[in-house]
Motif scaffolding. Structure first.
Motif, PDB file in Angstrom:
ATOM      1  N   LYS A   4     -48.538  -6.374  61.894  1.00 55.38           N
ATOM      2  CA  LYS A   4     -50.079  -6.562  62.166  1.00 55.38           C
ATOM      3  C   LYS A   4     -50.805  -7.121  60.879  1.00 55.38           C
ATOM      4  O   LYS A   4     -51.575  -7.929  60.834  1.00 55.38           O
ATOM      5  CB  LYS A   4     -50.832  -5.369  62.659  1.00 55.38           C
ATOM      6  CG  LYS A   4     -52.065  -5.497  63.130  1.00 55.38           C
ATOM      7  CD  LYS A   4     -52.595  -4.142  63.767  1.00 55.38           C
ATOM      8  CE  LYS A   4     -53.871  -4.521  64.493  1.00 55.38           C
ATOM      9  NZ  LYS A   4     -54.228  -3.069  65.151  1.00 55.38           N
ATOM     10  N   ASN A   5     -50.077  -6.238  59.640  1.00 56.00           N
ATOM     11  CA  ASN A   5     -50.805  -6.647  58.464  1.00 56.00           C
ATOM     12  C   ASN A   5     -50.521  -8.041  57.932  1.00 56.00           C
ATOM     13  O   ASN A   5     -51.291  -8.617  57.394  1.00 56.00           O
ATOM     14  CB  ASN A   5     -50.504  -5.532  57.367  1.00 56.00           C
ATOM     15  CG  ASN A   5     -51.263  -4.281  57.484  1.00 56.00           C
ATOM     16  OD1 ASN A   5     -52.210  -4.178  58.222  1.00 56.00           O
ATOM     17  ND2 ASN A   5     -50.531  -3.282  57.076  1.00 56.00           N
ATOM     18  N   ARG A   8     -52.513 -10.593  59.782  1.00 62.57           N
ATOM     19  CA  ARG A   8     -53.828 -10.562  59.303  1.00 62.57           C
ATOM     20  C   ARG A   8     -53.885 -11.305  58.153  1.00 62.57           C
ATOM     21  O   ARG A   8     -54.927 -12.080  57.678  1.00 62.57           O
ATOM     22  CB  ARG A   8     -54.245  -9.101  59.214  1.00 62.57           C
ATOM     23  CG  ARG A   8     -55.600  -8.907  58.571  1.00 62.57           C
ATOM     24  CD  ARG A   8     -56.124  -7.376  58.698  1.00 62.57           C
ATOM     25  NE  ARG A   8     -55.998  -6.910  60.002  1.00 62.57           N
ATOM     26  CZ  ARG A   8     -55.944  -5.647  59.956  1.00 62.57           C
ATOM     27  NH1 ARG A   8     -55.682  -4.989  58.930  1.00 62.57           N
ATOM     28  NH2 ARG A   8     -55.880  -5.011  61.293  1.00 62.57           N
TER      29      ARG A   8
END
Length: 92
Positions: A4-5, A8
């Motif tokens: 997820k990071n 992002r």
């Protein structure tokens, strides 16, 4: 860093790059300035020679000089007993 990071961070980098490209102007490239005298352009052969062939030739000359003037000793691998035996077995 988890998925997820990473996603992002990638989206942020792509968005920032896109915004910078959209906001940049061509710097009035079509408008001539006073005293501007661009001259004639290069042909395809001249462009390839200038930006491809000359750098490759310089790289080859520098690499050749480095190899020719190298003072380090060349290491040779001495055959071991097992290596000599393998060569004798291969010949037979």
């Amino acid at each position: 860093m988890d998925k997820k990071n990473a996603l992002r961070a990638g989206a942020l980098a792509a968005g920032t790059t896109l915004m910078m490209l959209l906001m940049s102007s061509p710097a009035l490239a079509l408008t001539r300035d006073d005293g501007d005298d661009p001259g004639k352009g290069l042909s395809v052969i001249q462009t390839l020679g200038l930006y491809v062939l000359i750098p490759l030739a310089l790289f080859a000359v520098i690499a050749g000089l480095v190899m020719a003037l190298d003072k380090s000793k060349i290491r040779t691998v001495k055959p071991t007993a097992t290596g000599a035996k393998a060569k004798a077995d291969a010949k037979a």
